[in-house]
Design an enzyme around this catalytic site. Structure first.
Site, short mmCIF file in Angstrom:
data_model
loop_
_atom_site.label_atom_id
_atom_site.label_comp_id
_atom_site.label_asym_id
_atom_site.label_seq_id
_atom_site.Cartn_x
_atom_site.Cartn_y
_atom_site.Cartn_z
N THR A 167 0.89 -1.25 0.18
CA THR A 167 -0.11 0.09 -0.11
C THR A 167 0.90 1.38 -0.01
O THR A 167 2.00 1.03 0.95
CB THR A 167 -1.01 -0.21 1.29
OG1 THR A 167 -1.62 -1.26 1.18
CG2 THR A 167 -1.94 1.28 1.51
N VAL A 196 -11.69 -6.86 -0.29
CA VAL A 196 -11.34 -5.66 0.42
C VAL A 196 -10.14 -5.92 1.55
O VAL A 196 -10.43 -6.57 2.38
CB VAL A 196 -12.52 -4.85 0.99
CG1 VAL A 196 -11.95 -3.55 1.84
CG2 VAL A 196 -13.33 -4.64 -0.11
N ASP A 198 -7.02 -4.02 4.40
CA ASP A 198 -7.21 -3.25 5.77
C ASP A 198 -7.27 -1.91 5.41
O ASP A 198 -7.32 -0.88 6.30
CB ASP A 198 -6.33 -3.98 6.89
CG ASP A 198 -4.94 -3.88 6.37
OD1 ASP A 198 -4.75 -3.56 5.18
OD2 ASP A 198 -3.94 -3.95 7.17
#
Length: 273
Positions: A167, A196, A198
């Protein structure tokens, strides 16, 4: 107060041939965010700009460099959080949007919700005038290569998640001392459709966040440790996985202290010691 922007391009293994692209990309994003602060922008403006830069850079697992799901498609998650107002906004499993982080900010600014997902997020984007982009414009040759490689019957499950899985994110403090953060991701390589992660999830308590961090440390490296945590609402936690940790906290004229796990003594700070 000296304004600052800190940016990351995602944790994980970066192939040597892509390392310069990654370091150059985060440097450019940090400079872009800092220019916003220098121009009088808020910390929220700065982190959104920095992450937008990362989403527009195909070297990162966000925006136009996102990894592909099991169907060879791009689904992205993003979140923004504003320390000044405690507001937040997120989108998950969103498609055909060049900059999910900007859409996450619109969720925060223009709705009473925290997170919109999949088709709902896409409908909201259209209502806000956010242009749709072809999915092909978000898929790089590198991402497609990784996707195809990981579909092979003999693909190594560990190696499948190495390369570009992280991320991206940014945090900033502006001249008034306000804090903001933003993150964006294409998720895991070859993830299931609709998965999906975290990134867009909000709501861990101080205790839960502490326990999760300690559990991750123990499972990953076999390490023991401790942590004290507070959140903006004044909730706090003192948690540890070691045998002992001396800790103390004072709130509402009350002293809290302990040494062993599960031990919790309280005393008014006005009582004799």
């Amino acid at each position: 107060m000296f304004p600052v922007v800190v940016v990351h391009g995602g944790a994980g293994h970066i192939p040597k041939e892509r390392s310069e692209l990654s370091t150059g990309g985060v440097s450019s994003a940090a400079r872009a965010g800092y220019l916003v602060l220098q121009g009088g922008g808020s910390s929220m403006d700065a982190v959104v700009e920095a992450v937008t830069q990362l989403e527009n850079n195909p070297s990162f697992n966000a925006g136009c460099g996102s990894v592909l799901n099991i169907r060879g498609e791009v689904e992205m998650d993003a979140i923004v959080m504003d320390g000044k107002t405690l507001g937040s906004g997120a989108v998950s499993a969103v498609r055909n949007v060049a900059n999910p982080v900007q859409l996450a900010r619109l969720v925060m600014d223009k709705t009473s919700h925290v997170c919109l997902t999949a088709d709902g997020a896409s409908k909201f984007a259209r209502s806000m005038g956010v242009p749709e982009v072809p999915m092909d414009s978000l898929i790089t040759q590198y991402s497609r290569m990784r996707w195809e490689k990981n579909l092979a019957p003999d693909a190594n499950p560990v190696e499948c998640q190495m390369g570009k899985m992280g991320t991206v994110g940014a945090v900033a403090v502006d001249g008034e001392g306000n804090v903001a953060c933003a993150t964006s991701t294409g998720g895991m390589l070859n993830k299931m459709e609709g998965r999906v992660g975290d990134t867009p999830c909000i709501g861990q308590s101080a205790e839960a966040a502490s326990d999760l961090g300690l559990a991750y440390m123990k499972s990953r490296v076999g390490g023991l440790g401790g942590v004290v945590t507070v959140d903006p609402q004044g909730n706090w936690a003192a948690r540890f996985s070691s045998l002992q940790m001396a800790w103390a906290a004072v709130q509402k004229d009350t002293l809290h202290r302990g040494l062993y796990a599960g031990e919790h003594f309280t005393q008014s700070i006005h009582e004799p010691h």
